[in-house]
Write a protein that holds these residues in place. Structure first.
Motif, PDB file in Angstrom:
ATOM      1  N   ARG A   1      -0.670  -7.303  -4.805  1.00 19.78           N
ATOM      2  CA  ARG A   1      -1.554  -7.223  -3.637  1.00 19.78           C
ATOM      3  C   ARG A   1      -2.707  -8.215  -3.759  1.00 19.78           C
ATOM      4  N   GLU A   2      -3.314  -8.298  -4.925  1.00 28.70           N
ATOM      5  CA  GLU A   2      -4.446  -9.200  -5.147  1.00 28.70           C
ATOM      6  C   GLU A   2      -4.057 -10.658  -4.896  1.00 28.70           C
TER       7      GLU A   2
ATOM      8  N   GLU B   1       0.832  -1.207   0.000  1.00 25.06           N
ATOM      9  CA  GLU B   1       0.000   0.000   0.000  1.00 25.06           C
ATOM     10  C   GLU B   1       0.868   1.259   0.000  1.00 25.06           C
TER      11      GLU B   1
ATOM     12  N   SER C   1       2.128   0.998 -10.993  1.00 29.38           N
ATOM     13  CA  SER C   1       1.001   0.975 -10.071  1.00 29.38           C
ATOM     14  C   SER C   1       0.163  -0.294 -10.260  1.00 29.38           C
ATOM     15  N   ASN C   2      -0.118  -0.625 -11.489  1.00 27.72           N
ATOM     16  CA  ASN C   2      -0.934  -1.805 -11.777  1.00 27.72           C
ATOM     17  C   ASN C   2      -0.229  -3.089 -11.367  1.00 27.72           C
TER      18      ASN C   2
ATOM     19  N   ILE D   1       2.241   1.708  -3.537  1.00 24.43           N
ATOM     20  CA  ILE D   1       1.202   2.227  -4.437  1.00 24.43           C
ATOM     21  C   ILE D   1       0.945   3.713  -4.161  1.00 24.43           C
TER      22      ILE D   1
ATOM     23  N   ASP E   1       1.411   6.804  -6.761  1.00 20.09           N
ATOM     24  CA  ASP E   1       0.305   7.728  -7.043  1.00 20.09           C
ATOM     25  C   ASP E   1       0.696   9.179  -6.788  1.00 20.09           C
TER      26      ASP E   1
ATOM     27  N   TRP F   1       1.839  -3.541  -8.794  1.00 20.02           N
ATOM     28  CA  TRP F   1       1.741  -3.755  -7.356  1.00 20.02           C
ATOM     29  C   TRP F   1       0.311  -4.046  -6.914  1.00 20.02           C
ATOM     30  N   LYS F   2      -0.654  -3.557  -7.659  1.00 23.67           N
ATOM     31  CA  LYS F   2      -2.051  -3.920  -7.363  1.00 23.67           C
ATOM     32  C   LYS F   2      -2.278  -5.406  -7.645  1.00 23.67           C
ATOM     33  N   LYS F   3      -1.656  -5.934  -8.689  1.00 21.85           N
ATOM     34  CA  LYS F   3      -1.772  -7.364  -8.986  1.00 21.85           C
ATOM     35  C   LYS F   3      -1.042  -8.200  -7.930  1.00 21.85           C
TER      36      LYS F   3
END
Length: 850
Positions: free
Chosen positions: A392-393, A365, A385-386, A368, A372, A388-390
């Motif tokens: 995290r998921e 977090e 960004s995308n 990210i 941002d 690290w979101k993946k």
């Protein structure tokens, strides 16, 4: 950093003070102290140190884990956690968790390893470049990365762009390798694993890619071998390759001689320790996460050391249990393993691992949020960004952990067993079975208290071999798991524990002791008195020799009544007799029978749901047939992967003794190799101050033979930047004078000649270049040539800048593994070797490049 900018609550510590305090903590072990301070002490981005010993670090980690524990029922206290961590006695976080937990001074991931990829194969430049960018974005956050190349179309395949046909796998291997070398990680380089399926038509090119030791130097490579290929290779039958590898109607197909390709794998592994082999059907068959492949948990590659097979965008954190510490009364007739304490600590270690996932999610977090807030345009920030979101998921969906062990070799010795014996193997398997059942039990208990990982479905896992073994060994545990689920999708591994074992002062991972005793040399200073000269080098420097002892060998000697204060002074004969009486006798890395080692790995693998990182060490004189036996036996025993290292296979220079003899007979009168009229050459470009410069490196038998460098002036010399290779031609002019021309072939197939490249030199550059070319022609090892150039202390700033460019040009030809006579400036040991053209200490991890 000034006192005003020192982070709140922290006190800056000098490097020397931290080493002194840590040396006391480690009982006088200076190497362990310097390793900890250099790699794991809390630092800010400027390198300022804020912890004085590992005790501070363990308090930092314990406080953070306690903070997460308080979010759940029955929390562990800070004192309990600290007691497990203190002095690396029982539970040892590895790498990222050790440096990152509670570190608010740097924004970095806690995960040790990642795999990246695409949900759908992306066989395009867009997909290739996306992988490259994601790789470096992870590496800059301290993560090691693996990715698979099986989705890229083979050489010669048609493409819908101006190239018309695909260049195949190898150029992209080099691309990813070069990106890895560019990313610095606090004194070390990023780590990369590249894999390919044996079913891919370019598999042979992949296998041969690292035969040229100057290429793909920033990556480990492993080939994913299926059972069908192994059976075909053993039986001498053809094997079918195709692309796409899983297509029902492939666009390209071919049948190959499986045995011939198998022999090539073996030969290359014998010669250079690569490629490693991954037994892919075994990995997929045993993988619990692959029961959820349709949810994104399809395993595609492994981390750089091979111990964690992973799906795209999943990651793992590592933590090890110190097996030696569970031996009561070690090295005595009453020695025993405390299984009760071990089970209890495995449960607590699993809770800590699950807490570390929550801590990692907090770090993700923060990453990210930083992305941002960056001032760059949104479309530039999107990929990072995308990514690290993946990550995290996948962490939220699976909560994967990497609980393992270290000190297996010391545990076996402390119990009076010989590493590799049937008795030792059987006991080791029982320990790992206990570990697996306790870890799965802890994960079920956490599911009852904290909730199961979101995808858990007992029906999906019903036929999985690992789950079947747990069901048979502990039916009650299985019934609880079916009812309540499991907190973690997979949780066990055995990772390499190099620097970790230095600090725990034990053997590494499941490996035996490297050596219980070995000699080192120390330079004698003129002011030293009462020293015995044991060696004088070529420059007249004098050295004394002294013994270095494995920590627990000394403990064995002490427990068994030997006066350890005299170890440093006893004779070689007495020392040999002492070693022969110890449980480490005939149980070192070079002593262990390879069959016993591979069978032990296969037997333990049955109770490890990820994989095991282990290297089979072989003496230099072994045959290729023996390497083939190692690989085949590993497959038959159920190993998921195997790597061999033949002693000395990466050492030395490219010019062998036979070549040197030839030079005396058929070469120039001075004994150097005779120069042919034309030599292949590489181009290296570099900056000399603000000026663009170029170097032409002439090669003989793949080794630098001569070097020409000069300023790149567009009006006098134009060579397209895409041209990196050509030939240096020696020309005799009408008046008898020599000149050297450079020839290259352009993209249209035309040969172009740059006449008289020696004219690029002014007199000062020319004289130094002649000196360098002279020592190259006489066969001086490349690392020594580089050291010679580095030692030139010149008055002109311009010539010094030029000198640095020449060093850079030549360093790429140093074979990985080449040893240096220099001492490591960090730990003081004579253990510097070249890795990726950079001097790196194998004892403490110091790197001269960063």
């Amino acid at each position: 950093m000034s006192a005003k900018t020192t982070p709140k609550g922290l006190k800056e510590v000098t490097y020397n003070d931290a080493v002194a305090r840590s040396k006391e903590y480690f009982g006088g072990d200076e190497l362990a102290a310097t390793v900890w301070v250099s790699k794991y002490a809390l630092k800010d981005s400027f390198g300022h140190i804020y912890e004085s010993s590992p005790e501070d670090m363990h308090h930092r980690i314990a406080a953070e884990i306690e903070r997460i524990e308080k979010n759940y029922p029955n929390p562990l206290s800070r004192d309990e956690i600290f007691a497990l961590l203190d002095h690396f006695r029982y539970v040892i976080p590895q790498g990222g968790p050790m440096t990152g937990i509670g570190n608010n001074l740097q924004i970095a991931s806690l995960s040790n390893c990642f795999v990246i990829g695409h949900k759908k194969p992306a066989d395009s430049y867009g997909g290739i470049i996306r992988m490259d960018e994601e790789q470096v974005q992870i590496m800059k956050r301290r993560g090691g990365v693996g990715h698979d190349l099986s989705h890229l179309r083979p050489t010669g395949s048609p493409v819908l762009n101006s190239a018309l046909t695909s260049t195949g796998i190898v150029p992209f291997m080099e691309r990813y390798s070069n990106s890895t070398r560019e990313v610095a990680q606090d004194g070390r380089r990023g780590a990369l694993m590249l894999t390919i399926s044996i079913k891919h038509p370019d598999a042979e090119r992949f296998i041969d890619a690292k035969v040229d030791t100057s290429k793909v130097t920033g990556a480990n490579v492993s080939v994913k071998i299926d059972d069908e290929f192994m059976r075909a290779a053993i039986a001498g039958k053809p094997y079918h390759q195709q692309f796409p590898i899983d297509a029902e109607k492939p666009m390209y197909e071919q049948d190959i001689d499986a045995r011939a390709l198998w022999k090539k794998i073996i030969h290359n592994a014998w010669k250079s320790a690569e490629p490693g082999v991954l037994f892919w059907d075994t990995i997929l068959r045993e993988s619990i996460p692959d029961c959820y492949a349709d949810e994104g948990f399809n395993t595609v590659s492994t981390n750089p050391c091979g111990e964690i097979p992973l799906c795209p965008y999943d990651s793992c954190r590592l933590l090890a249990l110190n097996l030696y510490s569970y031996v009561d009364k070690p090295f005595t007739a009453e020695a025993s393993f405390d299984f009760s304490k071990f089970r209890d600590h495995v449960g607590k270690a699993m809770r800590m691992m699950d807490d570390i996932i929550d801590l990692e999610l907090e770090k993700v977090e923060q990453i990210i949020a930083k992305i941002d807030a960056d001032p760059e345009e949104a479309d530039i920030r999107y990929v990072e960004s995308n990514l690290w979101k993946k990550v995290r998921e996948m962490a939220l969906k699976g909560r994967r952990t990497g609980l393992g062990i270290t000190a297996e070799g010391d545990m076996i010795a402390a119990l009076g067993m010989r590493y590799g014996s049937d008795k030792a193997v059987a006991f080791a398997v029982e320990v790992h079975k206990t570990l697996a059942l306790a870890a799965y039990g802890a994960s079920v208990e956490m599911a009852e208290e904290r909730g199961a990982f979101p995808l858990y479905d007992a029906a999906r896992e019903l036929d999985n071999p690992m789950i079947a073994r747990i069901r048979e060994a502990d039916p009650a545990l299985y019934e609880r798991m079916v009812k309540s689920g499991r907190r973690n999708i997979a949780m066990l591994t055995i990772a390499p524990t190099g620097t970790t074992s230095l600090m725990s002062q034990t053997t590494s991972g499941i490996e035996p002791v490297f050596r219980p005793v070995y000699k080192r040399r120390r330079k004698i200073n003129p002011s030293d008195h009462n020293v015995k000269v044991a060696f004088v080098d070529d420059t007249g420097e004098r050295f004394e020799e002294f013994y270095v002892f494995h920590h627990n060998f000394v403990e064995w000697a002490r427990v068994n009544g030997h006066d350890t204060s005299t170890l440093a002074t006893i004779s070689d004969a007495e020392l040999e007799k002492l070693v022969a009486a110890s449980p480490y006798h005939k149980a070192t890395a070079n002593d262990i029978d390879w069959v016993a080692k591979v069978k032990m790995q296969g037997a333990i693998q049955k109770w490890v749901d990820h994989s095991i990182s282990v290297t089979v060490n072989l003496p230099n004189e072994v045959s290729e047939e023996l390497v083939a036996d190692v690989y085949r036996t590993a497959w038959e025993c159920g190993c998921k992967g195997v790597t061999v290292y033949r002693d000395g296979c990466r050492e030395g220079v490219l010019l062998d003794k036979k070549q040197k003899k030839k030079g005396g007979d058929k070469g120039a009168a001075d004994g150097s190799l005779k120069r042919p009229k034309s030599l292949p050459a590489d181009i290296v470009r570099f900056k000399n101050g603000q000026e663009e410069w170029i170097a032409f490196v002439g090669l003989m038998d793949g080794r630098p033979y001569e070097i020409f460098t000069g300023k790149l002036e567009e009006d006098a010399l134009y060579i397209p930047r895409k041209i990196t290779k050509g030939n240096i031609i020696k020309v005799r002019e009408a008046d008898g004078k020599k000149r050297y021309d450079f020839q290259y072939t352009d993209r249209y197939g035309y040969t172009n000649t740059v006449g008289g490249i020696s004219r690029l030199f002014d007199e000062e550059f020319w004289n130094y270049a002649k000196l360098i070319s002279g020592v190259l022609r006489h066969g001086m090892p490349i690392d020594n040539v580089v050291s010679l150039i580095e030692s030139l202390h010149l008055n002109s700033e311009t010539i010094n800048t030029w000198k640095n460019g020449v060093e850079r040009a030549l360093k790429q030809y140093i074979v990985d593994g080449t040893k240096s006579k220099e001492k490591c400036p960090s730990c003081g040991q004579e253990t510097l070797v070249y890795q990726n053209g950079c001097l790196t200490c194998v004892s403490c991890g110091y790197s001269k490049c960063g």
